[in-house]
Motif scaffolding. Structure first.
Motif, short mmCIF file in Angstrom:
data_model
loop_
_atom_site.label_atom_id
_atom_site.label_comp_id
_atom_site.label_asym_id
_atom_site.label_seq_id
_atom_site.Cartn_x
_atom_site.Cartn_y
_atom_site.Cartn_z
N THR A 27 0.78 -1.24 0.00
CA THR A 27 0.00 0.00 0.00
C THR A 27 0.81 1.29 0.00
O THR A 27 0.24 2.36 -0.18
CB THR A 27 -0.95 0.03 1.21
N MET A 28 2.12 1.20 0.18
CA MET A 28 2.91 2.44 0.20
C MET A 28 4.36 2.18 -0.19
O MET A 28 4.83 1.04 -0.09
CB MET A 28 2.83 3.11 1.57
N PRO A 29 5.09 3.24 -0.63
CA PRO A 29 6.49 3.08 -1.04
C PRO A 29 7.40 2.99 0.18
O PRO A 29 8.21 3.87 0.47
CB PRO A 29 6.75 4.34 -1.86
N GLU A 30 7.31 1.88 0.90
CA GLU A 30 7.97 1.75 2.20
C GLU A 30 9.49 1.92 2.11
O GLU A 30 10.08 2.68 2.88
CB GLU A 30 7.63 0.39 2.81
N SER A 31 10.13 1.18 1.21
CA SER A 31 11.58 1.25 1.12
C SER A 31 12.05 2.67 0.81
O SER A 31 13.03 3.16 1.40
CB SER A 31 12.09 0.30 0.05
N LYS A 32 11.32 3.36 -0.05
CA LYS A 32 11.72 4.71 -0.46
C LYS A 32 11.66 5.68 0.71
O LYS A 32 12.63 6.40 0.98
CB LYS A 32 10.81 5.19 -1.59
N PHE A 33 10.56 5.70 1.44
CA PHE A 33 10.46 6.71 2.50
C PHE A 33 11.32 6.33 3.71
O PHE A 33 11.81 7.23 4.42
CB PHE A 33 9.01 7.01 2.88
N LYS A 34 11.57 5.05 3.92
CA LYS A 34 12.42 4.68 5.05
C LYS A 34 13.89 4.97 4.74
O LYS A 34 14.64 5.37 5.63
CB LYS A 34 12.19 3.22 5.43
N ARG A 35 14.29 4.78 3.51
CA ARG A 35 15.66 5.16 3.14
C ARG A 35 15.85 6.66 3.24
O ARG A 35 16.91 7.14 3.68
CB ARG A 35 15.97 4.67 1.71
N GLN A 36 14.83 7.42 2.85
CA GLN A 36 14.91 8.87 2.96
C GLN A 36 14.97 9.29 4.43
O GLN A 36 15.69 10.23 4.80
CB GLN A 36 13.70 9.52 2.28
N LEU A 37 14.23 8.60 5.28
CA LEU A 37 14.25 8.88 6.71
C LEU A 37 15.65 8.66 7.28
O LEU A 37 16.17 9.50 8.04
CB LEU A 37 13.24 7.99 7.43
N ILE A 38 16.27 7.54 6.93
CA ILE A 38 17.61 7.23 7.42
C ILE A 38 18.61 8.26 6.92
O ILE A 38 19.47 8.74 7.68
CB ILE A 38 18.02 5.81 7.00
N ALA A 39 18.51 8.63 5.65
CA ALA A 39 19.44 9.61 5.09
C ALA A 39 19.33 10.95 5.80
O ALA A 39 20.33 11.65 6.01
CB ALA A 39 19.18 9.77 3.59
N SER A 40 18.10 11.32 6.18
CA SER A 40 17.90 12.62 6.83
C SER A 40 18.55 12.69 8.21
O SER A 40 18.83 13.77 8.73
CB SER A 40 16.40 12.91 6.96
N ALA A 41 18.82 11.53 8.81
CA ALA A 41 19.37 11.50 10.17
C ALA A 41 20.88 11.70 10.21
O ALA A 41 21.43 11.94 11.29
CB ALA A 41 19.00 10.19 10.84
N SER A 42 21.56 11.58 9.08
CA SER A 42 23.02 11.77 9.02
C SER A 42 23.74 11.00 10.13
O SER A 42 24.48 11.56 10.94
CB SER A 42 23.35 13.27 9.12
N ILE A 43 23.52 9.70 10.16
CA ILE A 43 24.05 8.85 11.22
C ILE A 43 25.55 8.59 11.01
O ILE A 43 26.00 8.31 9.91
CB ILE A 43 23.27 7.52 11.26
N ARG A 44 26.29 8.69 12.11
CA ARG A 44 27.74 8.50 12.08
C ARG A 44 28.11 7.14 12.68
O ARG A 44 27.32 6.52 13.39
CB ARG A 44 28.43 9.62 12.86
N ASN A 45 29.35 6.72 12.43
CA ASN A 45 29.85 5.48 13.03
C ASN A 45 29.76 5.57 14.55
O ASN A 45 30.07 6.62 15.14
CB ASN A 45 31.30 5.23 12.62
N ASN A 46 29.33 4.49 15.16
CA ASN A 46 29.23 4.36 16.61
C ASN A 46 28.12 5.19 17.24
O ASN A 46 28.00 5.22 18.47
CB ASN A 46 30.57 4.69 17.29
N ASP A 47 27.30 5.85 16.44
CA ASP A 47 26.12 6.52 17.00
C ASP A 47 25.19 5.47 17.59
O ASP A 47 25.05 4.36 17.07
CB ASP A 47 25.37 7.30 15.92
N ARG A 48 24.55 5.84 18.66
CA ARG A 48 23.57 4.96 19.31
C ARG A 48 22.19 5.45 18.90
O ARG A 48 21.78 6.57 19.23
CB ARG A 48 23.75 5.03 20.83
N ILE A 49 21.47 4.64 18.14
CA ILE A 49 20.23 5.05 17.50
C ILE A 49 19.06 4.20 17.99
O ILE A 49 19.14 2.97 18.04
CB ILE A 49 20.32 4.94 15.97
#
Length: 202
Positions: A27-49
């Protein structure tokens, strides 16, 4: 609608839990919006998420696969759905910790996380529990950390409003009202967050 322990199951009814992944995929473009969500977070090595309201761990697993050096923890109030997430994680061979807990009463100490992600969870919460959850997120975030949310927002035209009606009917008008009226960004700001902005799906 079956409510227990102050939460609503992922698809509102316990018996639909096993179909959660398939229904969202259809029902929705799940992979697309979740990848965009992850990209928006700018996660670094060893970050605790923290994946807040992780459900069957679709976002949790994607996050760990994209950011393998991050420490990823998934939390959900529904023990049944967490078991699905654990099984998927074992099958994927990834190292992720899952903890059962309510979003508005997180089982973590102050300043425990560098970032919090949440996908399609906030529209399940009542207004009071949305506010409580945002305050809890603020508490467990370290200085400079942020929350990144993918969820339904205010429809921008009649077509979008028509598309929103089925999920609002399915998930309940009481919990989804703040999303449909565009109140979530204001609630986030009122909970102590700065630099709040909405990003459309691209």
């Amino acid at each position: 609608m079956h409510k227990k322990d102050n939460f609503i199951p992922a698809l509102s009814y316990d018996w639909l839990t096993l179909f959660c992944d398939a229904l969202i995929t259809w029902t929705m473009p799940e992979s697309k919006f979740k990848r965009q969500l992850i990209a928006s977070a700018s996660i670094r090595n060893n970050d605790r998420i923290l994946d807040l309201g992780c459900g069957t761990a679709t976002l949790t697993l994607l996050l760990k696969s994209i950011c393998p050096d991050a420490i990823v923890i998934g939390t959900d109030g529904d023990g049944k759905i967490l078991e699905i997430g654990r099984r998927k994680t074992i099958k994927a061979g990834l190292e992720i910790t899952f903890v059962q807990g309510m979003a508005f009463n997180l089982p973590y100490s102050d300043a425990s996380f560098d970032g919090v992600l949440s996908s399609l969870m906030f529209h399940h919460l009542t207004r009071n529990n949305k506010i409580r959850t945002l305050k809890e997120v603020n508490r467990v975030l370290r200085p400079g950390g942020g929350i990144h949310i993918a969820d339904f927002g205010k429809p921008q035209n009649l077509l979008m409003r028509a598309a929103a009606y089925p999920w609002q009917l399915f998930d309940g008008s009481t919990t989804t009202a703040d999303n449909v009226s565009g109140q979530l960004p204001r609630m986030i700001r009122d909970s102590g967050f700065v630099g709040v902005r909405e990003q459309p799906l691209t």
